[in-house]
Motif scaffolding. Sequence first.
Motif, PDB file in Angstrom:
ATOM      1  N   VAL A  48       3.208   6.487  -8.126  1.00  0.00           N
ATOM      2  CA  VAL A  48       2.158   7.493  -7.968  1.00  0.00           C
ATOM      3  C   VAL A  48       2.793   8.798  -7.501  1.00  0.00           C
ATOM      4  O   VAL A  48       3.548   8.816  -6.528  1.00  0.00           O
ATOM      5  N   ALA A  49       2.482   9.878  -8.197  1.00  0.00           N
ATOM      6  CA  ALA A  49       3.012  11.203  -7.868  1.00  0.00           C
ATOM      7  C   ALA A  49       1.914  12.046  -7.245  1.00  0.00           C
ATOM      8  O   ALA A  49       0.851  12.234  -7.831  1.00  0.00           O
ATOM      9  N   ASP A  50       2.164  12.534  -6.035  1.00  0.00           N
ATOM     10  CA  ASP A  50       1.203  13.372  -5.321  1.00  0.00           C
ATOM     11  C   ASP A  50       1.973  14.434  -4.547  1.00  0.00           C
ATOM     12  O   ASP A  50       2.933  14.120  -3.842  1.00  0.00           O
ATOM     13  N   ALA A  51       1.562  15.682  -4.706  1.00  0.00           N
ATOM     14  CA  ALA A  51       2.201  16.794  -4.002  1.00  0.00           C
ATOM     15  C   ALA A  51       3.708  16.830  -4.244  1.00  0.00           C
ATOM     16  O   ALA A  51       4.499  17.102  -3.341  1.00  0.00           O
ATOM     17  N   GLY A  52       4.104  16.518  -5.479  1.00  0.00           N
ATOM     18  CA  GLY A  52       5.503  16.600  -5.845  1.00  0.00           C
ATOM     19  C   GLY A  52       6.367  15.463  -5.354  1.00  0.00           C
ATOM     20  O   GLY A  52       7.594  15.513  -5.480  1.00  0.00           O
ATOM     21  N   LEU A  53       5.752  14.402  -4.810  1.00  0.00           N
ATOM     22  CA  LEU A  53       6.514  13.278  -4.270  1.00  0.00           C
ATOM     23  C   LEU A  53       6.086  11.976  -4.933  1.00  0.00           C
ATOM     24  O   LEU A  53       4.896  11.683  -5.014  1.00  0.00           O
ATOM     25  N   ASP A  54       7.061  11.195  -5.409  1.00  0.00           N
ATOM     26  CA  ASP A  54       6.792   9.875  -5.985  1.00  0.00           C
ATOM     27  C   ASP A  54       6.834   8.805  -4.907  1.00  0.00           C
ATOM     28  O   ASP A  54       7.744   8.788  -4.069  1.00  0.00           O
ATOM     29  N   VAL A  76       5.287   0.954  -5.707  1.00  0.00           N
ATOM     30  CA  VAL A  76       5.075  -0.393  -5.191  1.00  0.00           C
ATOM     31  C   VAL A  76       5.179  -1.364  -6.363  1.00  0.00           C
ATOM     32  O   VAL A  76       4.637  -1.118  -7.437  1.00  0.00           O
ATOM     33  N   ASP A  77       5.892  -2.463  -6.146  1.00  0.00           N
ATOM     34  CA  ASP A  77       6.045  -3.510  -7.155  1.00  0.00           C
ATOM     35  C   ASP A  77       4.721  -4.259  -7.267  1.00  0.00           C
ATOM     36  O   ASP A  77       4.255  -4.856  -6.292  1.00  0.00           O
ATOM     37  N   VAL A  78       4.107  -4.257  -8.447  1.00  0.00           N
ATOM     38  CA  VAL A  78       2.775  -4.834  -8.568  1.00  0.00           C
ATOM     39  C   VAL A  78       2.803  -6.359  -8.587  1.00  0.00           C
ATOM     40  O   VAL A  78       1.766  -6.996  -8.354  1.00  0.00           O
ATOM     41  N   ARG A  79       3.931  -6.962  -8.847  1.00  0.00           N
ATOM     42  CA  ARG A  79       3.991  -8.430  -8.855  1.00  0.00           C
ATOM     43  C   ARG A  79       4.258  -8.998  -7.463  1.00  0.00           C
ATOM     44  O   ARG A  79       3.767 -10.082  -7.130  1.00  0.00           O
ATOM     45  N   THR A  80       5.016  -8.272  -6.650  1.00  0.00           N
ATOM     46  CA  THR A  80       5.377  -8.779  -5.316  1.00  0.00           C
ATOM     47  C   THR A  80       4.727  -8.010  -4.177  1.00  0.00           C
ATOM     48  O   THR A  80       4.659  -8.502  -3.059  1.00  0.00           O
ATOM     49  N   GLY A  81       4.277  -6.769  -4.436  1.00  0.00           N
ATOM     50  CA  GLY A  81       3.726  -5.931  -3.382  1.00  0.00           C
ATOM     51  C   GLY A  81       4.773  -5.204  -2.578  1.00  0.00           C
ATOM     52  O   GLY A  81       4.447  -4.528  -1.590  1.00  0.00           O
ATOM     53  N   THR A  82       6.042  -5.281  -2.957  1.00  0.00           N
ATOM     54  CA  THR A  82       7.110  -4.603  -2.229  1.00  0.00           C
ATOM     55  C   THR A  82       7.031  -3.102  -2.453  1.00  0.00           C
ATOM     56  O   THR A  82       6.988  -2.628  -3.593  1.00  0.00           O
ATOM     57  N   ALA A  85       0.836  -1.195   0.000  1.00  0.00           N
ATOM     58  CA  ALA A  85       0.000   0.000   0.000  1.00  0.00           C
ATOM     59  C   ALA A  85       0.872   1.246   0.000  1.00  0.00           C
ATOM     60  O   ALA A  85       1.958   1.269   0.593  1.00  0.00           O
ATOM     61  N   ILE A  86       0.385   2.286  -0.660  1.00  0.00           N
ATOM     62  CA  ILE A  86       1.016   3.596  -0.642  1.00  0.00           C
ATOM     63  C   ILE A  86      -0.079   4.649  -0.505  1.00  0.00           C
ATOM     64  O   ILE A  86      -1.228   4.428  -0.887  1.00  0.00           O
ATOM     65  N   ALA A  87       0.280   5.793   0.055  1.00  0.00           N
ATOM     66  CA  ALA A  87      -0.714   6.840   0.279  1.00  0.00           C
ATOM     67  C   ALA A  87      -0.018   8.185   0.380  1.00  0.00           C
ATOM     68  O   ALA A  87       1.158   8.276   0.748  1.00  0.00           O
ATOM     69  N   GLY A  88      -0.766   9.234   0.060  1.00  0.00           N
ATOM     70  CA  GLY A  88      -0.260  10.592   0.151  1.00  0.00           C
ATOM     71  C   GLY A  88      -1.347  11.526   0.649  1.00  0.00           C
ATOM     72  O   GLY A  88      -2.399  11.074   1.114  1.00  0.00           O
TER      73      GLY A  88
END
Length: 350
Positions: A171-177, A180-186, A63-66
């Motif tokens: 994913v780029a949000d508020a100037g920050l990338d 997440v690896d979509v095959r492993t979830g890392t 998971a990632i979030a901004g």
Amino acid sequence: MRGVYGAVAVAAVCGLLTGCGGPVATPAPASASVAATVAPELAVVAGGGIAVPAAKQLPAGAAIAGPDYAVRLAEVGTADHLEPVVVTQFGKMQSATGVPREATGSIPAGAGNEFLFVRLAAVPGVQREPSPEVKARLRVADKTRTVEGIVAPGSVLVALVPAGAPVTLVVADAGLDQSVDVRTGTVGPGAVKAYLKPRPYGEVSYQLVGQISGEPNRTYVDLTVSAALEPYDHRKQGTWAPAGRTWLRVWVKMKITAVGTLGGTVDMRQSLQLSAGGRAVTVEASNAPVERESVPVTDYSVSDEVRMEVAEGSVPALTFRFEPKGALTRDGKPATLRLESSPQQRITLK
């Protein structure tokens, strides 16, 4: 005469069919099926109703979030073709998928390629309305392509990629990338963990009693003070706190009822006294205007936000005292607001 007309009619029909005794031409179908094709660098976010073939569950931490999004990669799968039902849906998204609007049948991935499906879900306990300002791209091996659509929970990311190639969602949000690896979830090293849980927040409402010079009656001041901790502050075109630090954001809303016409400003640095862990927190300078409400016209309000940079984990709770000070006017003349008392309040951030 009837026999003559009948013979003429038969002759005419025979002429149209190239001879009564010969083969009869079959009329062409009203509409021919359209060959199905897909954009060679397909990467699109589609509706959540699409099935993920041969689905493999990804780790809970995928998971990632901004500030403006939060998404978890729930499952991933691949296929050597797109099912007709997906082709139909993609035809409605022609500009993003390259699939002709009237396409039918399935679409093969082609030699050496595969269709990659990734189901996106909500981050547990985190609700954040996806913003169109958030942009995503796929890093496929050593090449990058834009993801069409908004990366949001309840959708499925579909891409045409080389079979077995490493694929990373960025994913780029508020100037920050964040990635997440979509095959492993890392998750990549730039992830902001603070956005993967509910932001620490607290609020308190109370009332003060005082007297504005020139007013015939006592003045009641209704106050709501709220606070939150966030790594990013949207004001002033947005600012990220330095590593190991976070923004303490404090909102003050004040309502006053008066007979006279009020105006002027409230000095937040003088009015708001904050402390955390027994130590004073310096309030950002700000002058908030006194504004008249439209209904009822006897109500006036002051709303402002101030922010302070603090160390992460250093502010589980706040104590504060608010005593409005500044350049208040009544009927265009300088006025004062004297409070009977201004007790200390506490906000727990959780």
